[in-house]
Design an enzyme around this catalytic site. Structure first.
Site, PDB file in Angstrom:
ATOM      1  N   LYS A 273       0.817  -1.221   0.000  1.00 39.65           N
ATOM      2  CA  LYS A 273       0.000   0.000   0.000  1.00 39.65           C
ATOM      3  C   LYS A 273       0.858   1.282   0.000  1.00 39.65           C
ATOM      4  CE  LYS A 273      -3.946  -2.245   2.233  1.00 39.65           C
ATOM      5  NZ  LYS A 273      -5.038  -2.089   3.239  1.00 39.65           N
TER       6      LYS A 273
ATOM      7  N   TYR B 216     -12.631  -1.358  -3.843  1.00 37.73           N
ATOM      8  CA  TYR B 216     -13.138  -1.575  -2.476  1.00 37.73           C
ATOM      9  C   TYR B 216     -14.659  -1.396  -2.389  1.00 37.73           C
ATOM     10  CZ  TYR B 216      -8.506  -1.960  -0.292  1.00 37.73           C
ATOM     11  OH  TYR B 216      -7.257  -2.392   0.108  1.00 37.73           O
TER      12      TYR B 216
ATOM     13  N   ASN C  53      -2.098   0.041   6.751  1.00 38.88           N
ATOM     14  CA  ASN C  53      -1.615  -1.253   7.243  1.00 38.88           C
ATOM     15  C   ASN C  53      -0.695  -2.003   6.272  1.00 38.88           C
ATOM     16  OD1 ASN C  53      -3.603  -2.045   5.511  1.00 38.88           O
ATOM     17  ND2 ASN C  53      -4.722  -3.325   6.960  1.00 38.88           N
TER      18      ASN C  53
ATOM     19  N   HIS D 179      -2.262  -5.507   1.548  1.00 43.68           N
ATOM     20  CA  HIS D 179      -3.573  -6.145   1.421  1.00 43.68           C
ATOM     21  C   HIS D 179      -3.351  -7.608   1.071  1.00 43.68           C
ATOM     22  CE1 HIS D 179      -7.644  -7.010   0.003  1.00 43.68           C
ATOM     23  NE2 HIS D 179      -7.076  -7.568  -1.050  1.00 43.68           N
TER      24      HIS D 179
ATOM     25  N   GLU E  61      -9.840  -9.985  -7.632  1.00 35.02           N
ATOM     26  CA  GLU E  61      -8.894  -8.882  -7.390  1.00 35.02           C
ATOM     27  C   GLU E  61      -7.703  -8.947  -8.348  1.00 35.02           C
ATOM     28  OE1 GLU E  61     -10.134  -8.620  -2.661  1.00 35.02           O
ATOM     29  OE2 GLU E  61      -8.111  -9.287  -3.189  1.00 35.02           O
TER      30      GLU E  61
HETATM   31  P1  CMP Z   1      -7.557  -4.520   3.452  1.00 32.98           P
HETATM   32  O1  CMP Z   1      -7.171  -5.917   3.781  1.00 32.98           O
HETATM   33  O2  CMP Z   1      -6.883  -3.854   2.320  1.00 32.98           O
HETATM   34  O3  CMP Z   1      -9.127  -4.491   3.178  1.00 32.98           O
HETATM   35  C1  CMP Z   1      -9.992  -3.495   3.634  1.00 32.98           C
HETATM   36  C2  CMP Z   1      -9.267  -2.407   4.330  1.00 32.98           C
HETATM   37  O4  CMP Z   1     -10.065  -1.513   5.053  1.00 32.98           O
HETATM   38  C3  CMP Z   1      -8.362  -2.998   5.377  1.00 32.98           C
HETATM   39  O5  CMP Z   1      -7.292  -3.637   4.757  1.00 32.98           O
HETATM   40  C4  CMP Z   1      -8.011  -1.799   6.219  1.00 32.98           C
HETATM   41  O6  CMP Z   1      -6.862  -1.131   5.765  1.00 32.98           O
HETATM   42  C5  CMP Z   1      -9.222  -0.926   6.017  1.00 32.98           C
HETATM   43  N1  CMP Z   1      -9.950  -0.795   7.271  1.00 32.98           N
HETATM   44  C6  CMP Z   1     -10.565  -1.758   7.945  1.00 32.98           C
HETATM   45  N2  CMP Z   1     -11.106  -1.252   9.079  1.00 32.98           N
HETATM   46  C7  CMP Z   1     -10.792   0.068   9.092  1.00 32.98           C
HETATM   47  C8  CMP Z   1     -11.051   1.132  10.000  1.00 32.98           C
HETATM   48  N3  CMP Z   1     -11.768   0.924  11.118  1.00 32.98           N
HETATM   49  N4  CMP Z   1     -10.588   2.351   9.695  1.00 32.98           N
HETATM   50  C9  CMP Z   1      -9.885   2.550   8.545  1.00 32.98           C
HETATM   51  N5  CMP Z   1      -9.608   1.577   7.655  1.00 32.98           N
HETATM   52  C10 CMP Z   1     -10.051   0.351   7.928  1.00 32.98           C
END
Ligand code: CMP
Length: 138
Positions: A10, A50, A113, A116, A127
């Site tokens: 990311k 998303y 984070n 993904h 995806e």
């Molecule tokens: P990802 O696995 O890319 O898939 C969905 C994403 O939503 C997840 O990683 C997080 O980065 C994001 N996400 C999930 N919960 C939250 C939250 N409470 N606040 C912000 N981002 C979130």
């Protein structure tokens, strides 16, 4: 048992210069890269990717973040790829991620984070096909 999953490194990890270290961990864990590209998603494209989260309160933040800079998208091959990759990256919230996981090492928060990983075989295919044509998947 799946043999392919999809990942994105990311914008936060790209900005911090962690792309190489993360790819190294992916390879060391036995995944083979069968497609890869660096892209900067538009807001529209990030929103489309998303769309499943469109009703969530964090959707706007997620789309803004994922279109804030370049990412590296890749398809990875290994026995039991979806489950094993989710183990390698750790919990969505890095505060809950196990020691030695990619998110424990490189992620700052639940939103930023670092990586993904697909949550099912079906989504891995959807995806991967979102980013890569048949000619780009090896
Ligand atoms: P990802 O696995 O890319 O898939 C969905 C994403 O939503 C997840 O990683 C997080 O980065 C994001 N996400 C999930 N919960 C939250 C939250 N409470 N606040 C912000 N981002 C979130």
């Amino acid at each position: 048992m799946s043999n392919r999953t999809f990942t994105m490194i990311k914008p936060d990890a790209t900005r911090k210069g962690n792309t190489g270290a993360i790819l190294q961990m992916i390879n060391a864990a036995g995944f083979r890269i069968v497609a890869m590209k660096m892209v900067h998603l538009s807001e529209a494209k990030a929103g489309e990717f998303y769309a499943v989260h469109a009703q969530r309160p964090f959707y706007g933040e997620l789309v803004g973040f994922m279109s804030s800079g370049p990412i590296t998208a890749a398809i990875l091959e290994k026995d039991n790829a979806v489950e094993d990759f989710r183990k390698l990256i750790g919990s969505t919230n890095p505060a809950d991620a196990a020691e030695g996981t990619i998110r424990k090492l490189f992620a700052a928060s639940i939103g930023e984070n670092a990586v993904h990983g697909s949550d099912s075989d079906e989504n891995a295919k959807i995806e991967g096909d979102f980013f890569f044509s048949k000619l780009e998947q090896f």
